[in-house]
Design a protein around this motif. Structure first.
Motif, mmCIF file in Angstrom:
data_model
loop_
_atom_site.group_PDB
_atom_site.id
_atom_site.type_symbol
_atom_site.label_atom_id
_atom_site.label_comp_id
_atom_site.label_asym_id
_atom_site.label_seq_id
_atom_site.Cartn_x
_atom_site.Cartn_y
_atom_site.Cartn_z
ATOM 1 N N THR B 199 7.812 -2.682 -44.522
ATOM 2 C CA THR B 199 7.600 -2.872 -45.523
ATOM 3 C C THR B 199 8.420 -1.815 -46.259
ATOM 4 N N PRO B 200 9.201 -2.187 -47.295
ATOM 5 C CA PRO B 200 10.348 -1.125 -47.675
ATOM 6 C C PRO B 200 9.831 -0.089 -48.659
ATOM 7 N N LEU B 201 8.857 -0.425 -49.612
ATOM 8 C CA LEU B 201 8.329 0.327 -50.763
ATOM 9 C C LEU B 201 7.086 1.128 -50.635
ATOM 10 N N ALA B 202 7.181 2.398 -50.428
ATOM 11 C CA ALA B 202 5.862 3.026 -50.493
ATOM 12 C C ALA B 202 5.338 2.822 -51.863
ATOM 13 N N GLU B 203 3.910 2.530 -51.957
ATOM 14 C CA GLU B 203 3.372 2.344 -53.271
ATOM 15 C C GLU B 203 1.773 2.816 -53.438
ATOM 16 N N ALA B 204 1.297 2.819 -54.460
ATOM 17 C CA ALA B 204 -0.065 3.126 -54.560
ATOM 18 C C ALA B 204 -0.482 2.265 -55.938
ATOM 19 N N GLY B 205 -1.415 1.662 -55.757
ATOM 20 C CA GLY B 205 -1.822 0.835 -56.967
ATOM 21 C C GLY B 205 -3.016 1.508 -57.632
ATOM 22 N N ALA B 206 -3.934 2.396 -57.081
ATOM 23 C CA ALA B 206 -4.750 2.888 -57.950
ATOM 24 C C ALA B 206 -4.523 4.117 -58.821
ATOM 25 N N GLU B 207 -3.230 4.434 -58.645
ATOM 26 C CA GLU B 207 -2.703 5.348 -59.661
ATOM 27 C C GLU B 207 -1.383 5.333 -60.251
ATOM 28 N N TYR B 208 -0.894 6.125 -60.778
ATOM 29 C CA TYR B 208 0.426 5.998 -61.752
ATOM 30 C C TYR B 208 1.808 5.043 -60.876
ATOM 31 N N PRO B 209 1.849 5.407 -59.464
ATOM 32 C CA PRO B 209 3.184 4.825 -59.090
ATOM 33 C C PRO B 209 3.472 3.464 -59.376
ATOM 34 N N MET B 210 2.602 2.528 -59.371
ATOM 35 C CA MET B 210 2.874 1.237 -59.563
ATOM 36 C C MET B 210 3.549 0.767 -61.009
ATOM 37 N N GLY B 211 2.868 1.693 -62.107
ATOM 38 C CA GLY B 211 3.141 1.349 -63.280
ATOM 39 C C GLY B 211 4.651 1.817 -63.565
ATOM 40 N N GLN B 212 4.992 3.035 -62.781
ATOM 41 C CA GLN B 212 6.236 3.551 -62.929
ATOM 42 C C GLN B 212 7.218 2.887 -62.242
ATOM 43 N N LEU B 213 7.038 1.859 -61.205
ATOM 44 C CA LEU B 213 7.907 1.057 -60.548
ATOM 45 C C LEU B 213 8.026 -0.097 -61.581
ATOM 46 N N TRP B 214 7.099 -0.520 -62.198
ATOM 47 C CA TRP B 214 7.192 -1.875 -63.329
ATOM 48 C C TRP B 214 7.964 -1.324 -64.361
ATOM 49 N N TYR B 215 7.935 -0.138 -64.730
ATOM 50 C CA TYR B 215 8.430 0.417 -66.059
ATOM 51 C C TYR B 215 9.903 0.724 -65.683
ATOM 52 N N GLU B 216 10.225 0.989 -64.530
ATOM 53 C CA GLU B 216 11.990 1.060 -64.077
ATOM 54 C C GLU B 216 12.397 -0.360 -64.058
ATOM 55 N N LEU B 217 11.545 -1.298 -63.658
ATOM 56 C CA LEU B 217 12.241 -2.663 -63.673
ATOM 57 C C LEU B 217 12.271 -3.177 -65.373
ATOM 58 N N VAL B 218 11.362 -2.588 -66.111
ATOM 59 C CA VAL B 218 11.334 -3.222 -67.582
ATOM 60 C C VAL B 218 12.660 -2.462 -67.981
ATOM 61 N N LEU B 219 12.816 -1.159 -67.603
ATOM 62 C CA LEU B 219 14.173 -0.322 -68.173
ATOM 63 C C LEU B 219 15.441 -0.968 -67.787
ATOM 64 N N HIS B 220 15.216 -1.702 -66.559
ATOM 65 C CA HIS B 220 16.505 -2.428 -66.039
ATOM 66 C C HIS B 220 16.703 -3.401 -67.052
ATOM 67 N N TYR B 221 15.832 -4.233 -67.481
ATOM 68 C CA TYR B 221 16.178 -5.334 -68.415
ATOM 69 C C TYR B 221 16.155 -4.912 -70.149
ATOM 70 N N ALA B 222 15.577 -3.879 -70.408
ATOM 71 C CA ALA B 222 15.451 -3.374 -71.760
ATOM 72 C C ALA B 222 16.695 -2.540 -72.488
ATOM 73 N N ASP B 223 16.622 -2.556 -73.557
ATOM 74 C CA ASP B 223 17.244 -1.603 -74.279
ATOM 75 C C ASP B 223 16.553 -0.500 -75.018
ATOM 76 N N ARG B 224 17.434 0.636 -75.549
ATOM 77 C CA ARG B 224 16.703 1.607 -76.391
ATOM 78 C C ARG B 224 15.807 1.337 -77.132
ATOM 79 N N GLU B 225 16.123 0.602 -77.967
ATOM 80 C CA GLU B 225 15.471 -0.322 -79.224
ATOM 81 C C GLU B 225 14.068 -0.498 -78.644
ATOM 82 N N LEU B 226 13.936 -1.293 -77.525
ATOM 83 C CA LEU B 226 12.733 -2.004 -77.031
ATOM 84 C C LEU B 226 11.767 -0.821 -76.866
ATOM 85 N N VAL B 227 12.534 0.208 -76.245
ATOM 86 C CA VAL B 227 11.584 1.647 -75.630
ATOM 87 C C VAL B 227 11.029 2.393 -76.957
ATOM 88 N N ASP B 228 11.705 2.352 -77.955
ATOM 89 C CA ASP B 228 11.494 2.983 -79.246
ATOM 90 C C ASP B 228 10.227 2.047 -80.000
#
Lengths: 312, 435
Positions: B199-228
């Motif tokens: 299993t490649p990714l160390a993860e944790a669903g009960a705290e912040y890590p999963m949200g941060q992985l999701w946000y990295e993916l959002v940032l992969h597809y997003a631009d600065r305008e969406l972030v703002d």
């Protein structure tokens, strides 16, 4: 004569009452400061929208309460309270009664009172363990990947052991099991002391009449220890309705709100979301519910006591 | 509440007590306090952490420059300050300067509650507004509703943090995988590990890590305008728009493919870190705050890189120094904050891997620390800090945790997860804007 006597009696009574007053004052002051004023403030806050601190309070009337009615998480939390009552009142009381009678009747008589009291203390141990410590301990046991339980299960060939605290189907039952473990010592201790209070002659007489263990248990033990049963039901129900610590350390209401309870939901709104008024409203609903449940149980207890007196 | 007290001897405490009591009887809004002779600092950094070492250096300099002032340092825990600040700051017995978490849901709340002091005048007169990079300043400023990015200065950050990818070089070598530099290479690496039963990714669903992985993916597809839009409420956010949908579907795809362990919903960040340190998983997507611990504890060869191809990354300034509204020695507090931004203090931070915001990486001697700091500087140069996914509205952290637990457990579709996020975000935003 009577016209002279009556006021005198009344005077004496009122003087008696006044005589007790100084002893009541500290309790009344403490009650006012610790319970009444904070409760009044909580009601006041619940009628406002407020972020806390020095932020302005905005009048919201009963808005927080009407918002609660449409809040799915609020209802989930109260549904979970029923599970908490099962785990903290129903199951521990039944198991506690069976354990106490076994310890008292069988083990105590066969191996001596010392063995019974050591076992009683063992059952009581989770009660004196701080809940934060118990939570850490159970997290070690129940961790889906590294927990002792799943490691053991994998050792014996279970390839896909349950995700105890991580799945919506198992989290609530798992929390309930931990609560039963925490809770069980309390009824055991109370019931054992209750059993010591029961007159042994009743059992002897029943035995002479040929009553078996079950008959004696049903006809003597249960009715005799009814007052203690009421006390356990009352205190444990109140504890179950306001349970917070175990939820905080085990699941924080998750996964997916499956173990959310009202007190934790109130805390979440109060502190994490800074919705002080909304958190206060949840706490008030919980308080009213607890008072109602306590009153019902106390009325039932009084009725049962009266019936017993009349029967006598 | 008070944990361990240090630096202060009993005699100093005895001297300080009447002063504190005298202060309680005075102006509750807090005075200038230039003639105060005690500075009380609350923070929650360990002595051996980069921040702890830097703060100790700052205290040393402060004591040298203010020989008549007693410095009273109290170590608190992050949770204690985080949960209780809005209660104890309404009283008079408050510290003069305090470390506090940044963001709308935290420092923004204290600012809008009137519990911390506006620092704009100090920031201008002492030059903090020119010392700190623009994207770092965002977390220092809050408007009347407590939204970050504009309004008065309420806090001063002096270190930074960002989320990147930590990798186990030994495991990469074992399966002949190069350190991924593109998103496709990263996905290919995840697939290779998964095909080999790892299993490649160390993860944790009960705290912040999963949200941060999701946000990295959002940032992969997003631009600065969406972030703002998302973080600063510049415009409305459509959670069913392209970036959020693609990111959530990609995360769902990864979960289905087994790149994230199916039983990770109740795991904590600590579980994740420990399993990466133990060599169970080859990748861990998490923050620079792990760096020191990994350096200390990892027995194998490891490295750290930015999330491949992302131009924006979860990250921000570090925690803030804030001055409570009811503080007594405010002028001393400003002096102390100023000292923490000096090069000699920033250098201590940098050498220990603490990501200085007013220093330069050329002085750093350890190559791994230097690489980390250079990565952070590259993000700052690109204006690439995109903050954290739970920042926009109070209580959103718990919503993110709950929704991604649903995704890990496959009890909700990506679209349902986005519905859940959207409704909590919208109601939180309404609450924030209405005050």
């Amino acid at each position: 004569m009577t016209t002279v006597d009556r006021p005198r009696v009344r005077n004496r009574r009122s003087r008696d009452w006044l005589g007790y007053l100084p002893y009541l004052v500290p309790g009344l002051i403490a009650f006012t400061v610790v319970i009444l004023i904070p409760f009044g403030m909580n009601i006041y806050y619940s009628l406002h929208k407020w972020k806390g601190g020095n932020a302005p309070l905005r009048w919201y009337g009963l808005g927080n309460y009407t918002d609660l009615l449409a809040d799915e998480q609020f209802w989930t939390s109260f549904r979970n309270s029923v599970a908490m009552i099962v785990a903290m009142v129903l199951v521990p009381t039944v198991i506690g009664l069976l354990l106490a009678t076994t310890l008292f009747d069988v083990l105590g008589k066969r191996f001596g009172p010392r063995v019974a009291s050591v076992l009683r203390a063992t059952y009581y141990l989770p009660q004196i363990l701080p809940v934060a410590v118990a939570g850490v301990l159970w997290n070690w046991i129940l961790n889906s990947q590294t927990g002792a339980l799943n490691v053991l299960l994998r050792e014996v060939g279970v390839t896909d052991p349950p995700n105890w605290l991580g799945s919506t189907t198992t989290a609530l039952p798992t929390v309930m099991l931990v609560l039963i473990w925490i809770q069980i010592g309390y009824p055991v201790v109370i019931f054992m002391s209750a059993l010591q209070r029961v007159d042994p002659e009743l059992y002897e007489a029943a035995e002479l009449d040929g009553a078996g263990w079950w008959h004696r248990f049903r006809a003597i033990t249960i009715p005799q220890i009814k007052p203690e049963t009421f006390v356990i039901t009352l205190t444990c129900t109140v504890a179950a309705l306001k349970v917070f610590g175990p939820i905080y350390v085990l699941t924080r209401g998750g996964p997916e709100s499956s173990t959310l309870v009202p007190s934790y939901y109130s805390y979440l709104n109060f502190f994490d979301k800074s919705k002080v008024g909304y958190g206060a409203a949840i706490a008030n609903v919980l308080t009213v519910l607890i008072i109602a449940v306590a009153v019902v149980i106390m009325v039932l207890q009084a009725r049962s006591a009266r019936r017993e007196e009349e029967g006598r | 509440m008070a944990v361990q007290r240090k630096t202060v001897v009993a005699g100093a405490l005895a001297l300080a007590l009447p002063l504190a009591l005298a202060a309680c009887g005075g102006d509750s809004s807090g005075g200038g306090g230039s003639d105060a002779d005690t500075l009380t600092i609350w923070h929650y950094e360990n002595d051996d952490s980069a921040m702890g070492q830097a703060w100790n250096k700052a205290i040393e300099i402060f004591e040298d420059e203010h020989p008549d002032v007693t410095v009273n340092v109290e170590n608190q825990t992050f949770e204690q300050i985080q949960k209780n600040a809005k209660i104890f700051l309404t009283g008079d017995d408050v510290p003069d300067v305090m470390e506090y978490n940044k963001g709308n849901a935290t420092a923004g709340q204290l600012a809008s509650q009137g519990l911390i002091t506006p620092l704009t005048d100090e920031a201008e007169s002492r030059g903090w507004d020119s010392t700190l990079p623009a994207s770092i300043q965002t977390t220092a400023r809050y408007d009347e509703q407590g939204l970050m990015g504009s309004g008065d200065w309420y806090g001063v950050p002096n270190y930074g943090e960002f989320v990147g990818v930590y990798f186990n070089q030994d495991m990469l070598d074992q399966y002949g995988i190069a350190v991924p530099t593109t998103f496709d290479e990263f996905e290919a690496a995840l697939a290779t590990f998964q095909e080999n039963g790892v299993t490649p990714l160390a993860e944790a669903g009960a705290e912040y890590p999963m949200g941060q992985l999701w946000y990295e993916l959002v940032l992969h597809y997003a631009d600065r305008e969406l972030v703002d839009d998302y973080q600063l409420f510049t415009s409305d956010v459509d959670f069913h728009g392209d970036a959020f949908t693609q990111a959530t579907e990609k995360l769902d795809e990864w979960i289905k493919a087994g790149y994230v362990a199916a039983d990770s919903a109740a795991l904590t960040a600590e579980d994740m870190g420990v399993s990466f340190i133990n060599g169970t998983y080859p990748f861990m997507v998490s923050g620079s705050w792990w760096f020191g611990r990994l350096t200390e504890e990892i027995p194998f060869t490891w490295g750290q890189t930015l999330f491949p191809e992302n131009t924006m990354h979860p990250g921000s300034s570090g925690n803030l120094w804030v001055v409570p509204e009811n503080a007594v020695a405010k002028d001393l507090a400003y002096d102390f904050i100023d000292i923490t931004l000096r090069p000699e203090v920033q250098e201590v931070l940098g050498q220990a891997g603490g990501l200085p915001v007013a220093g330069d990486s050329s002085a750093i001697t350890d190559p791994k620390t230097k690489e980390l700091t250079e990565n952070f500087e590259a993000i700052l140069d690109d204006d690439g800090l995109a903050y954290y996914p739970d920042w926009p509205v109070p209580g959103f952290y718990d919503v993110l945790v709950s929704e991604f637990q649903s995704l890990i457990n496959q009890s909700k579709t990506p679209s349902e997860v986005l519905d859940g996020l959207s409704s909590a975000y919208e109601s939180g935003k309404t609450d924030l804007l209405e005050g």
